[in-house]
Design a protein around this motif. Structure first.
Motif, PDB file in Angstrom:
ATOM      1  N   TYR A  68      10.323  58.020  -0.819  1.00  0.00           N
ATOM      2  CA  TYR A  68      10.071  56.587  -0.675  1.00  0.00           C
ATOM      3  C   TYR A  68       8.633  56.300  -1.076  1.00  0.00           C
ATOM      4  CZ  TYR A  68      14.376  55.390   1.779  1.00  0.00           C
ATOM      5  OH  TYR A  68      15.675  55.153   2.092  1.00  0.00           O
TER       6      TYR A  68
ATOM      7  N   SER B  23      21.179  54.269   0.218  1.00  0.00           N
ATOM      8  CA  SER B  23      21.848  54.993  -0.859  1.00  0.00           C
ATOM      9  C   SER B  23      22.712  56.135  -0.341  1.00  0.00           C
ATOM     10  CB  SER B  23      20.799  55.546  -1.837  1.00  0.00           C
ATOM     11  OG  SER B  23      20.036  56.535  -1.191  1.00  0.00           O
TER      12      SER B  23
ATOM     13  N   GLU C  31      12.977  53.853  -3.747  1.00  0.00           N
ATOM     14  CA  GLU C  31      13.241  55.281  -3.913  1.00  0.00           C
ATOM     15  C   GLU C  31      12.725  55.685  -5.285  1.00  0.00           C
ATOM     16  OE1 GLU C  31      17.253  56.547  -3.297  1.00  0.00           O
ATOM     17  OE2 GLU C  31      17.456  55.316  -1.494  1.00  0.00           O
TER      18      GLU C  31
ATOM     19  N   TRP D  42      13.417  63.172  -4.665  1.00  0.00           N
ATOM     20  CA  TRP D  42      13.090  61.755  -4.504  1.00  0.00           C
ATOM     21  C   TRP D  42      12.187  61.572  -3.294  1.00  0.00           C
ATOM     22  CZ3 TRP D  42      14.652  58.593  -0.340  1.00  0.00           C
ATOM     23  CH2 TRP D  42      15.480  59.215   0.587  1.00  0.00           C
TER      24      TRP D  42
ATOM     25  N   TYR E  35      14.952  64.927   0.274  1.00  0.00           N
ATOM     26  CA  TYR E  35      13.757  64.086   0.338  1.00  0.00           C
ATOM     27  C   TYR E  35      12.523  64.946   0.103  1.00  0.00           C
ATOM     28  CZ  TYR E  35      10.391  60.599   1.768  1.00  0.00           C
ATOM     29  OH  TYR E  35       9.346  59.717   1.770  1.00  0.00           O
TER      30      TYR E  35
ATOM     31  N   ASN F 238      18.361  54.271   5.019  1.00  0.00           N
ATOM     32  CA  ASN F 238      18.575  54.688   3.641  1.00  0.00           C
ATOM     33  C   ASN F 238      19.886  54.123   3.121  1.00  0.00           C
ATOM     34  OD1 ASN F 238      18.896  55.867   1.220  1.00  0.00           O
ATOM     35  ND2 ASN F 238      18.466  57.927   1.900  1.00  0.00           N
TER      36      ASN F 238
END
Length: 161
Positions: A14, A157, A54, A12, A8, A155
């Motif tokens: 949010y 994913s 995302e 990627w 994170y 999350n």
């Protein structure tokens, strides 16, 4: 410890959008291609009227870095100053907040019909397929931080450690 979400802020992050923005984008895709847009990867926050997505971040050498800009207000106008890449800013503990501002993205669509990837609408298949959106953050411009949005802790994913 270790971070809860793998990579994170490096590969990627949010990004929070108003429902109206994502709905408008989905309608553009539908009008232009005939495809509906899948909600896969969207996290709905009906209490705040937001959708979290995302967004990918370029992180390979040779890729352009996603820039992070902060507002510098002078009298009646505002300008922005680049303070680094999104990844560099994310690594600074005093910047680890939910920022409010504008994000600039590249967006791609992925569609499969009967397991085969397609790049343009297929006759008579528009009712059967949904496009999956993929957002890549190119640049972020912030007016500051907000305490009105709680960071995502869910999350779907499966990027959990």
């Amino acid at each position: 410890g270790q971070p809860m979400l793998r990579d994170y802020g490096i590969t990627w992050a949010y990004v929070y959008l108003p429902h109206s923005s994502i709905d408008k984008f989905k309608s553009y895709v539908k009008d232009g291609t005939g495809w509906d847009v899948s909600d896969e990867g969207f996290i709905d926050d009906p209490n705040r009227n937001l959708v979290a997505i995302e967004a990918k971040l370029h992180h390979q050498s040779g890729d352009p870095e996603p820039s992070f800009w902060v507002v510098k207000e002078k009298d009646a106008y505002a300008s922005f100053t680049r303070i680094g890449s999104v990844q560099e800013v994310f690594a600074q503990s005093h910047q680890q907040h939910v920022h409010r501002g504008v994000g600039i993205f590249s967006v791609s669509l992925e569609v499969e019909v009967d397991g085969t990837p397609h790049v343009r609408p297929t006759p008579n298949a528009a009712d059967e397929v949904e496009a999956k959106l993929s957002f890549t953050l190119v640049s972020a411009r912030t007016w500051g931080v907000t305490d009105c949005v709680a960071p995502i802790v869910y999350n779907p994913s499966k990027k959990w450690h």
